[in-house]
Write an enzyme that holds these catalytic residues in place. Structure first.
Site, PDB file in Angstrom:
ATOM      1  N   SER A  54       4.663  -5.608  -2.632  1.00 32.07           N
ATOM      2  CA  SER A  54       4.901  -4.185  -2.831  1.00 32.07           C
ATOM      3  C   SER A  54       5.623  -3.599  -1.613  1.00 32.07           C
ATOM      4  CB  SER A  54       3.578  -3.471  -3.121  1.00 32.07           C
ATOM      5  OG  SER A  54       3.792  -2.181  -3.633  1.00 32.07           O
ATOM      6  N   GLY A  81       0.807  -1.215   0.000  1.00 29.64           N
ATOM      7  CA  GLY A  81       0.000   0.000   0.000  1.00 29.64           C
ATOM      8  C   GLY A  81       0.837   1.260   0.000  1.00 29.64           C
ATOM      9  N   GLY A  82       2.105   1.147  -0.482  1.00 28.34           N
ATOM     10  CA  GLY A  82       2.950   2.323  -0.569  1.00 28.34           C
ATOM     11  C   GLY A  82       3.274   2.948   0.776  1.00 28.34           C
TER      12      GLY A  82
END
Length: 584
Positions: free
Chosen positions: A236, A133-134
């Protein structure tokens, strides 16, 4: 109705979970606290024990995060009333967001008196999921991460039961904010030991993850898990987090295996407090009108600290802020991580196996934010990634766009290669360099399996929407967890691929990566047939919903060399910016 499972966690208390509806072989325990946040922008502290029986049947609160137009990452139901403080506190809590969810085989739980499982039920591998989710949004509350079907599959279809733990950690302004003001504030706090990671700045989210992994080490045995057989897996920003843990010495030993999906350390390279961090801090102050000349830096910080978490996070609503990153704080992260990724000596020598992979079209969904949507903006985009004097080489590799559509398409490939494929390759190469194979009859210093994979299957329901995203970033997650909400959207072929993917991840957690094990799905092993740094064989989840072990070269030698030079150029620019007298 089966009895609700009770587990006594030594040093914590008793929890009462549920047996999953439709999967009674799986016990689910939600909202188990592993830490609390006593003060904003300070390290979390381990959770205190509780008395009585703690209800672990309901999802716990998550870290506050900016509003997102993406329904997948939204933490609240459509009819959620954020003005209702009681309802809001059930969804978000800055102090109590550090909780974890556990999905475990019911038969492997300790008995009601708190004893360990019987000798006929040995301790089993544990898989700890770190969401992406960055570093801005996401949580263990997302339906996608419901691991009930994953654990049931490990029991009934693979015969290798595992426990899955899904954690929360602090995000965005709460977990990854840094600036000169925050550095001064932390360094002057005499309550914090000067020789410990508690003096870290802008890395509180990483420290939260460390505490969660330590909680697993200390307590997972109560659920039938083996604390010495832990696989950390993430996607991610979650994969980047694992890359950081593998390279930070004080975090070594937290897990024995790792799976990095669509990310590595330099996918989310740490920023500097006085540059990237300061810009974000000043933007935050500007949003709240705190850049007034009558306020000192310390007073601005105090204003931000006194704001409610609900108010503070509004500064990032609807894309007003991009992704966050960890911080080069001189404490936890002491130098540019672009140095780390190529240094084989930095990685945890105790890692038994690492699997790394990507999705075929990683960059496509990032074109609106990071890419180039028109020829007008192409020169600026190119200059961001291409070192001076390398323009012809860049064009030879990627071509030169003649239309807006070509500009968008090429920029998507550039983002895929630079942000995902190259960091993953560089990490793989270093991990392989660390493994010294037998030479002249000598035993290897480190024995480790390194596995690569590529995920090429788009999700048909998304393709049918005509969005043109292909096998986009995070597309593998519905396949990996196989949660009911996504299985209902899959074709029969996609459901079969989901089972194959779950099987391979489970077998990896069991250590069945070597050639002595005969894997299902028609594969001889997870490992490629050849060994060495130049290994090119990988697992490919194909567009036709098959799994193949094949020779594949996603980045050729010329492209790798270009990105190595680009990486060195960016690193040199940062060093020049950080030199005395350089302007922000």
């Amino acid at each position: 109705m089966p009895l609700a499972p009770h587990v006594t966690i030594p040093g914590c208390g008793v929890v009462r979970g549920v047996r999953v509806q439709g999967q009674p072989s799986v016990a689910q325990f939600l909202n188990i606290p592993y830490a609390t946040v006593p003060e904003r922008w300070r390290p979390a502290v381990k959770a205190t024990p509780w008395t009585g029986v703690r209800d672990a049947s309901r999802q716990g609160p998550v870290c506050q995060q900016p509003k997102s137009p993406n329904a997948i990452v939204s933490m609240a139901s459509p009819d959620f009333d954020e003005d209702n403080e009681e309802e809001y506190a059930k969804v978000y809590s800055e102090k109590h967001c550090l909780n974890l969810n556990i999905y475990a085989p019911y038969d492997h739980l300790q008995d009601k008196s708190g004893n360990k499982p019987s000798s006929s039920k040995p301790l089993i591998p544990v898989m700890v999921w770190i969401h992406g989710g960055g570093f801005k949004d996401g949580s263990n509350a997302m339906d996608m991460y419901d691991s009930s079907n994953f654990v049931a599959h490990s029991i009934h279809n693979v015969g290798r039961p595992v426990i899955v733990v899904v954690i929360n950690y602090r995000l965005n302004y709460f977990g990854f904010l840094a600036s000169a003001e925050l550095v001064q504030d932390v360094q002057s706090d005499k309550r914090l030991p000067s020789s410990s990671s508690e003096k870290a700045v802008g890395n509180w989210g990483l420290l939260d993850q460390k505490i969660a992994l330590e909680w697993v080490q200390d307590h997972i045995e109560a659920f039938g898990g083996d604390p010495k057989d832990v696989t950390a897996f993430g996607e991610s920003a979650g994969a980047a987090s694992i890359g950081y843990h593998m390279a930070i010495p004080s975090h070594h030993g937290l897990f024995q295996r790792a799976i990095l999906q669509s990310g590595a350390t330099t996918t989310m390279p740490a920023g500097r407090p006085l540059f990237e961090g300061q810009r974000r801090f000043d933007q935050l102050c500007q949003h709240f009108g705190l850049l007034r000349p009558d306020l000192t830096p310390a007073q601005r910080l105090e204003h931000l600290r006194k704001m409610s978490a609900k108010e503070l996070v509004t500064a990032g609503d609807h894309g007003k802020t991009g992704m966050f990153t960890p911080t080069i704080d001189g404490v936890l992260i002491k130098s540019d991580v672009r140095e780390w990724i190529h240094d084989a000596t930095r990685y945890d020598p105790g890692l038994k196996a690492v699997m790394l992979g990507d999705c075929r079209d990683e960059g496509k969904m990032f074109v609106p934010e990071l890419g180039c949507k028109s020829l007008k903006h192409w020169p600026r985009f190119k200059a961001r990634y291409c070192p001076p004097g390398e323009e012809k080489e860049f064009e030879a590799i990627y071509g030169e766009p003649k239309t807006n559509e070509e500009a968008a398409d090429i920029s998507a490939v550039v983002i895929s290669d630079s942000v995902f494929l190259y960091p993953i390759h560089a990490t793989s190469a270093s991990l392989l360099q660390q493994v010294k194979h037998k030479e002249q009859g000598q035993e290897p210093a480190i024995s480790r399996d390194v596995v690569r994979f590529h995920f090429d299957r788009p999700l048909k329901v998304v393709e049918d929407m005509g969005m043109g995203l292909g096998a986009h970033h995070a597309v593998e997650l519905p396949f990996l967890f196989g949660s009911d909400i996504y299985l209902d959207l899959m074709t029969e072929e996609e459901k079969a691929l989901s089972k194959q993917m779950m099987t391979l991840w489970i077998l990896f957690a069991w250590g069945e990566t070597s050639r002595q094990h005969s894997l299902k799905n028609g594969l001889d092993s997870l490992l490629p047939a050849d060994v060495g740094v130049q290994r090119k064989e990988a697992l490919v989840f194909t567009e036709n919903c098959t799994v193949e072990k094949t020779l594949v070269e996603r980045l050729d030698a010329r492209t790798l060399a270009f990105w190595r030079r680009s990486e060195a150029w960016i690193k040199a620019k940062r060093e020049k910016q950080s030199s005395p007298g350089a302007k922000l």
